[in-house]
Design a protein around this motif. Structure first.
Motif, PDB file in Angstrom:
ATOM      1  N   PRO A  46     -60.945-130.686  40.783  1.00 42.54           N
ATOM      2  CA  PRO A  46     -61.622-130.394  42.051  1.00 42.54           C
ATOM      3  C   PRO A  46     -61.135-131.330  43.151  1.00 42.54           C
ATOM      4  O   PRO A  46     -61.297-132.545  43.076  1.00 42.54           O
ATOM      5  CB  PRO A  46     -63.100-130.647  41.715  1.00 42.54           C
ATOM      6  CG  PRO A  46     -63.064-131.668  40.622  1.00 42.54           C
ATOM      7  CD  PRO A  46     -61.800-131.432  39.846  1.00 42.54           C
ATOM      8  N   VAL A  47     -60.511-130.749  44.168  1.00 42.75           N
ATOM      9  CA  VAL A  47     -59.933-131.514  45.266  1.00 42.75           C
ATOM     10  C   VAL A  47     -60.799-131.308  46.512  1.00 42.75           C
ATOM     11  O   VAL A  47     -61.130-130.173  46.863  1.00 42.75           O
ATOM     12  CB  VAL A  47     -58.487-131.072  45.541  1.00 42.75           C
ATOM     13  CG1 VAL A  47     -57.864-131.909  46.652  1.00 42.75           C
ATOM     14  CG2 VAL A  47     -57.644-131.158  44.269  1.00 42.75           C
ATOM     15  N   SER A  48     -61.170-132.389  47.176  1.00 44.56           N
ATOM     16  CA  SER A  48     -61.965-132.352  48.412  1.00 44.56           C
ATOM     17  C   SER A  48     -61.167-133.040  49.514  1.00 44.56           C
ATOM     18  O   SER A  48     -61.395-134.222  49.823  1.00 44.56           O
ATOM     19  CB  SER A  48     -63.313-133.054  48.214  1.00 44.56           C
ATOM     20  OG  SER A  48     -64.119-132.386  47.270  1.00 44.56           O
ATOM     21  N   PRO A  49     -60.218-132.341  50.126  1.00 46.34           N
ATOM     22  CA  PRO A  49     -59.276-132.993  51.042  1.00 46.34           C
ATOM     23  C   PRO A  49     -59.925-133.728  52.206  1.00 46.34           C
ATOM     24  O   PRO A  49     -59.535-134.856  52.522  1.00 46.34           O
ATOM     25  CB  PRO A  49     -58.399-131.832  51.533  1.00 46.34           C
ATOM     26  CG  PRO A  49     -58.470-130.817  50.436  1.00 46.34           C
ATOM     27  CD  PRO A  49     -59.874-130.910  49.926  1.00 46.34           C
ATOM     28  N   ASP A  50     -60.896-133.112  52.881  1.00 39.26           N
ATOM     29  CA  ASP A  50     -61.462-133.753  54.064  1.00 39.26           C
ATOM     30  C   ASP A  50     -62.322-134.957  53.699  1.00 39.26           C
ATOM     31  O   ASP A  50     -62.316-135.975  54.408  1.00 39.26           O
ATOM     32  CB  ASP A  50     -62.274-132.738  54.875  1.00 39.26           C
ATOM     33  CG  ASP A  50     -61.383-131.780  55.652  1.00 39.26           C
ATOM     34  OD1 ASP A  50     -60.144-131.942  55.603  1.00 39.26           O
ATOM     35  OD2 ASP A  50     -61.912-130.867  56.307  1.00 39.26           O
ATOM     36  N   TRP A  89     -46.314-127.216  45.433  1.00 44.49           N
ATOM     37  CA  TRP A  89     -46.562-127.040  46.867  1.00 44.49           C
ATOM     38  C   TRP A  89     -47.700-127.925  47.365  1.00 44.49           C
ATOM     39  O   TRP A  89     -47.787-128.218  48.558  1.00 44.49           O
ATOM     40  CB  TRP A  89     -46.864-125.575  47.188  1.00 44.49           C
ATOM     41  CG  TRP A  89     -48.090-125.021  46.501  1.00 44.49           C
ATOM     42  CD1 TRP A  89     -48.125-124.417  45.272  1.00 44.49           C
ATOM     43  CD2 TRP A  89     -49.430-125.019  46.994  1.00 44.49           C
ATOM     44  NE1 TRP A  89     -49.416-124.044  44.972  1.00 44.49           N
ATOM     45  CE2 TRP A  89     -50.231-124.398  46.016  1.00 44.49           C
ATOM     46  CE3 TRP A  89     -50.032-125.467  48.166  1.00 44.49           C
ATOM     47  CZ2 TRP A  89     -51.604-124.225  46.170  1.00 44.49           C
ATOM     48  CZ3 TRP A  89     -51.405-125.305  48.323  1.00 44.49           C
ATOM     49  CH2 TRP A  89     -52.169-124.692  47.344  1.00 44.49           C
ATOM     50  N   PHE A  90     -48.578-128.354  46.471  1.00 44.98           N
ATOM     51  CA  PHE A  90     -49.676-129.251  46.854  1.00 44.98           C
ATOM     52  C   PHE A  90     -49.501-130.559  46.086  1.00 44.98           C
ATOM     53  O   PHE A  90     -49.599-130.586  44.861  1.00 44.98           O
ATOM     54  CB  PHE A  90     -51.034-128.621  46.536  1.00 44.98           C
ATOM     55  CG  PHE A  90     -52.197-129.367  47.139  1.00 44.98           C
ATOM     56  CD1 PHE A  90     -52.689-129.020  48.380  1.00 44.98           C
ATOM     57  CD2 PHE A  90     -52.793-130.418  46.457  1.00 44.98           C
ATOM     58  CE1 PHE A  90     -53.758-129.707  48.942  1.00 44.98           C
ATOM     59  CE2 PHE A  90     -53.862-131.111  47.010  1.00 44.98           C
ATOM     60  CZ  PHE A  90     -54.344-130.752  48.256  1.00 44.98           C
ATOM     61  N   ARG A 153     -53.495-122.438  50.581  1.00 45.73           N
ATOM     62  CA  ARG A 153     -52.233-121.677  50.533  1.00 45.73           C
ATOM     63  C   ARG A 153     -51.714-121.443  51.950  1.00 45.73           C
ATOM     64  O   ARG A 153     -50.508-121.555  52.219  1.00 45.73           O
ATOM     65  CB  ARG A 153     -52.459-120.334  49.823  1.00 45.73           C
ATOM     66  CG  ARG A 153     -52.756-120.450  48.340  1.00 45.73           C
ATOM     67  CD  ARG A 153     -51.494-120.714  47.543  1.00 45.73           C
ATOM     68  NE  ARG A 153     -51.753-120.771  46.104  1.00 45.73           N
ATOM     69  CZ  ARG A 153     -50.817-120.948  45.182  1.00 45.73           C
ATOM     70  NH1 ARG A 153     -49.543-121.062  45.541  1.00 45.73           N
ATOM     71  NH2 ARG A 153     -51.122-121.000  43.904  1.00 45.73           N
ATOM     72  N   TYR A 154     -52.625-121.125  52.875  1.00 46.90           N
ATOM     73  CA  TYR A 154     -52.240-120.915  54.270  1.00 46.90           C
ATOM     74  C   TYR A 154     -51.807-122.224  54.917  1.00 46.90           C
ATOM     75  O   TYR A 154     -50.753-122.302  55.563  1.00 46.90           O
ATOM     76  CB  TYR A 154     -53.426-120.309  55.028  1.00 46.90           C
ATOM     77  CG  TYR A 154     -53.319-120.358  56.528  1.00 46.90           C
ATOM     78  CD1 TYR A 154     -52.511-119.454  57.224  1.00 46.90           C
ATOM     79  CD2 TYR A 154     -54.034-121.300  57.274  1.00 46.90           C
ATOM     80  CE1 TYR A 154     -52.410-119.496  58.611  1.00 46.90           C
ATOM     81  CE2 TYR A 154     -53.939-121.348  58.653  1.00 46.90           C
ATOM     82  CZ  TYR A 154     -53.128-120.454  59.323  1.00 46.90           C
ATOM     83  OH  TYR A 154     -53.034-120.501  60.689  1.00 46.90           O
ATOM     84  N   PHE A 155     -52.603-123.279  54.730  1.00 41.85           N
ATOM     85  CA  PHE A 155     -52.417-124.521  55.463  1.00 41.85           C
ATOM     86  C   PHE A 155     -51.283-125.377  54.907  1.00 41.85           C
ATOM     87  O   PHE A 155     -50.467-125.903  55.658  1.00 41.85           O
ATOM     88  CB  PHE A 155     -53.729-125.305  55.446  1.00 41.85           C
ATOM     89  CG  PHE A 155     -53.740-126.513  56.340  1.00 41.85           C
ATOM     90  CD1 PHE A 155     -53.813-126.369  57.712  1.00 41.85           C
ATOM     91  CD2 PHE A 155     -53.678-127.789  55.806  1.00 41.85           C
ATOM     92  CE1 PHE A 155     -53.824-127.481  58.547  1.00 41.85           C
ATOM     93  CE2 PHE A 155     -53.687-128.907  56.626  1.00 41.85           C
ATOM     94  CZ  PHE A 155     -53.764-128.754  58.001  1.00 41.85           C
ATOM     95  N   VAL A 156     -51.227-125.520  53.595  1.00 44.34           N
ATOM     96  CA  VAL A 156     -50.250-126.418  52.980  1.00 44.34           C
ATOM     97  C   VAL A 156     -49.002-125.660  52.530  1.00 44.34           C
ATOM     98  O   VAL A 156     -47.889-125.995  52.926  1.00 44.34           O
ATOM     99  CB  VAL A 156     -50.872-127.177  51.785  1.00 44.34           C
ATOM    100  CG1 VAL A 156     -49.831-128.072  51.120  1.00 44.34           C
ATOM    101  CG2 VAL A 156     -52.065-128.009  52.248  1.00 44.34           C
ATOM    102  N   LYS A 235     -52.265-132.390  66.725  1.00 43.55           N
ATOM    103  CA  LYS A 235     -51.737-132.147  65.396  1.00 43.55           C
ATOM    104  C   LYS A 235     -52.422-130.907  64.835  1.00 43.55           C
ATOM    105  O   LYS A 235     -53.563-130.620  65.177  1.00 43.55           O
ATOM    106  CB  LYS A 235     -51.993-133.359  64.492  1.00 43.55           C
ATOM    107  CG  LYS A 235     -51.405-133.263  63.096  1.00 43.55           C
ATOM    108  CD  LYS A 235     -51.708-134.513  62.281  1.00 43.55           C
ATOM    109  CE  LYS A 235     -51.118-134.394  60.884  1.00 43.55           C
ATOM    110  NZ  LYS A 235     -51.448-135.576  60.051  1.00 43.55           N
ATOM    111  N   GLY A 236     -51.716-130.185  63.983  1.00 48.71           N
ATOM    112  CA  GLY A 236     -52.352-129.050  63.337  1.00 48.71           C
ATOM    113  C   GLY A 236     -52.241-127.769  64.153  1.00 48.71           C
ATOM    114  O   GLY A 236     -51.656-127.735  65.244  1.00 48.71           O
ATOM    115  N   PRO A 237     -52.849-126.701  63.650  1.00 45.81           N
ATOM    116  CA  PRO A 237     -52.605-125.367  64.202  1.00 45.81           C
ATOM    117  C   PRO A 237     -53.619-124.897  65.236  1.00 45.81           C
ATOM    118  O   PRO A 237     -53.697-123.714  65.509  1.00 45.81           O
ATOM    119  CB  PRO A 237     -52.706-124.499  62.949  1.00 45.81           C
ATOM    120  CG  PRO A 237     -53.789-125.163  62.139  1.00 45.81           C
ATOM    121  CD  PRO A 237     -53.606-126.654  62.379  1.00 45.81           C
ATOM    122  N   THR A 238     -54.401-125.808  65.850  1.00 44.95           N
ATOM    123  CA  THR A 238     -55.466-125.354  66.743  1.00 44.95           C
ATOM    124  C   THR A 238     -54.941-124.468  67.866  1.00 44.95           C
ATOM    125  O   THR A 238     -55.446-123.364  68.097  1.00 44.95           O
ATOM    126  CB  THR A 238     -56.221-126.554  67.333  1.00 44.95           C
ATOM    127  OG1 THR A 238     -56.797-127.325  66.280  1.00 44.95           O
ATOM    128  CG2 THR A 238     -57.334-126.084  68.263  1.00 44.95           C
TER     129      THR A 238
END
Length: 308
Positions: A46-50, A89-90, A153-156, A235-238
């Motif tokens: 279980p990964v909790s990135p934020d 990929w991750f 999958r979309y983000f990384v 930074k990022g896709p905003t």
């Protein structure tokens, strides 16, 4: 009674604001409510990135070169995984694995994510409360021109390259806010929204009905820090996401997206001000610790002005 503050956060930019607040506020006066829509299981872990980004940032363990993960990380596990034909990929660093393994063991033993994160924060002597938005399963999915993709999958994996059509948060409507979340929002002297991506990092929190209702009902001023600098995202896709949704890349759009519960917006420099919301200006770029403190002070001052 001493003042208390709450911040809604996700991602690296959000962690920087929380760090600035943490550096200037008295111990145990700050609560960070963190997006868990990005959470997922990778190879059973279980990964909790934020949440992990916030833990690393506040404890001084964040990787300053990569901008994510742990400082001094090694990659023996990933090398071994790749040699066996595993998906790479991750990235899961050797040190980073400790959080995921311990979290998985604790979850399997019946502990909640809330209690697990509290134990991690205590182990690293962090003098604030870090709460996941929920202990229930909520998963962010992105509908794109390549079909529906799980967030990571979309983000990384795809690096936000597919055109975004819409975002959905599976499980959010039925999810309960984690223990302490609604109370923190309702009893704070100010509620801040970090300069996280509004659609990908803040909206998962807002999709939980009791969290949105608390933001509407709280007597505290609610102030957001705009993620836009000079008409784009740091930074990022905003900005890319806003354009793909047919939205103007402006602070007006940010303020309108959050809606009537937002009392004020902190914006960068001489960027265009939102027509429909109170605002203040500062340099919102947070390259250094001093920058983070500057933005934190400006956000708190804006909130105090609203309450006054």
């Amino acid at each position: 009674m001493s003042a208390r503050y709450t911040v809604l956060t996700g991602g690296v930019g959000g962690a920087k604001l929380v760090d600035g607040l943490y550096r200037i506020l008295p111990p145990h006066s700050l609560t960070a409510i963190v997006n868990t829509g990005d959470d997922f299981r990778h190879y059973g872990l279980p990964v909790s990135p934020d949440i992990d980004t916030l833990l690393y940032t506040l404890s001084g363990r964040s990787n300053q070169t990569l901008g994510w993960g742990r400082e001094g990380e090694t990659w023996n596990f990933m090398a071994a995984l790749t040699s066996l034909g595993g998906e790479n990929w991750f990235n899961l660093g050797d040190g980073d694995l400790a959080l995921h393994v311990l979290r998985g063991h604790a979850l399997a033993s019946g502990e909640t994510l809330t209690s697990i994160i509290a134990s991690f924060a205590a182990a690293w002597n962090l003098a604030l409360t870090i709460l996941p938005m929920t202990d229930d399963a909520v998963a962010t999915f992105v509908d794109t021109d390549e079909g529906l993709l799980p967030f990571q999958r979309y983000f990384v994996e795809r690096r936000c390259e597919p055109k975004l059509l819409s975002v959905q948060f599976d499980g959010a409507q039925a999810a309960a806010a984690a223990p302490g979340v609604v109370e923190a929002i309702m009893t704070s002297d100010a509620v801040l929204v970090a300069p996280s991506n509004p659609w990908l990092s803040v909206d998962p929190l807002l999709a939980i009905p009791t969290i949105r209702a608390a933001l509407v009902a709280t007597p505290a001023p609610v102030v957001a820090v705009s993620p836009l600098v000079g008409g784009t995202a740091v930074k990022g896709p905003t900005a890319k996401l806003m354009a793909e949704l047919g939205l103007a890349i402006t602070n007006d759009t940010i303020a309108e997206h959050y809606g009537s519960w937002l009392d004020a917006l902190l914006i960068h420099g001489d960027d265009d001000a939102p027509a429909g919301a109170a605002h203040a200006r500062t340099d919102t770029l947070m390259h250094t610790a001093d920058d983070r403190i500057c933005v934190a002070r400006a956000a708190l001052a804006l909130a105090e002005g609203c309450s006054g």
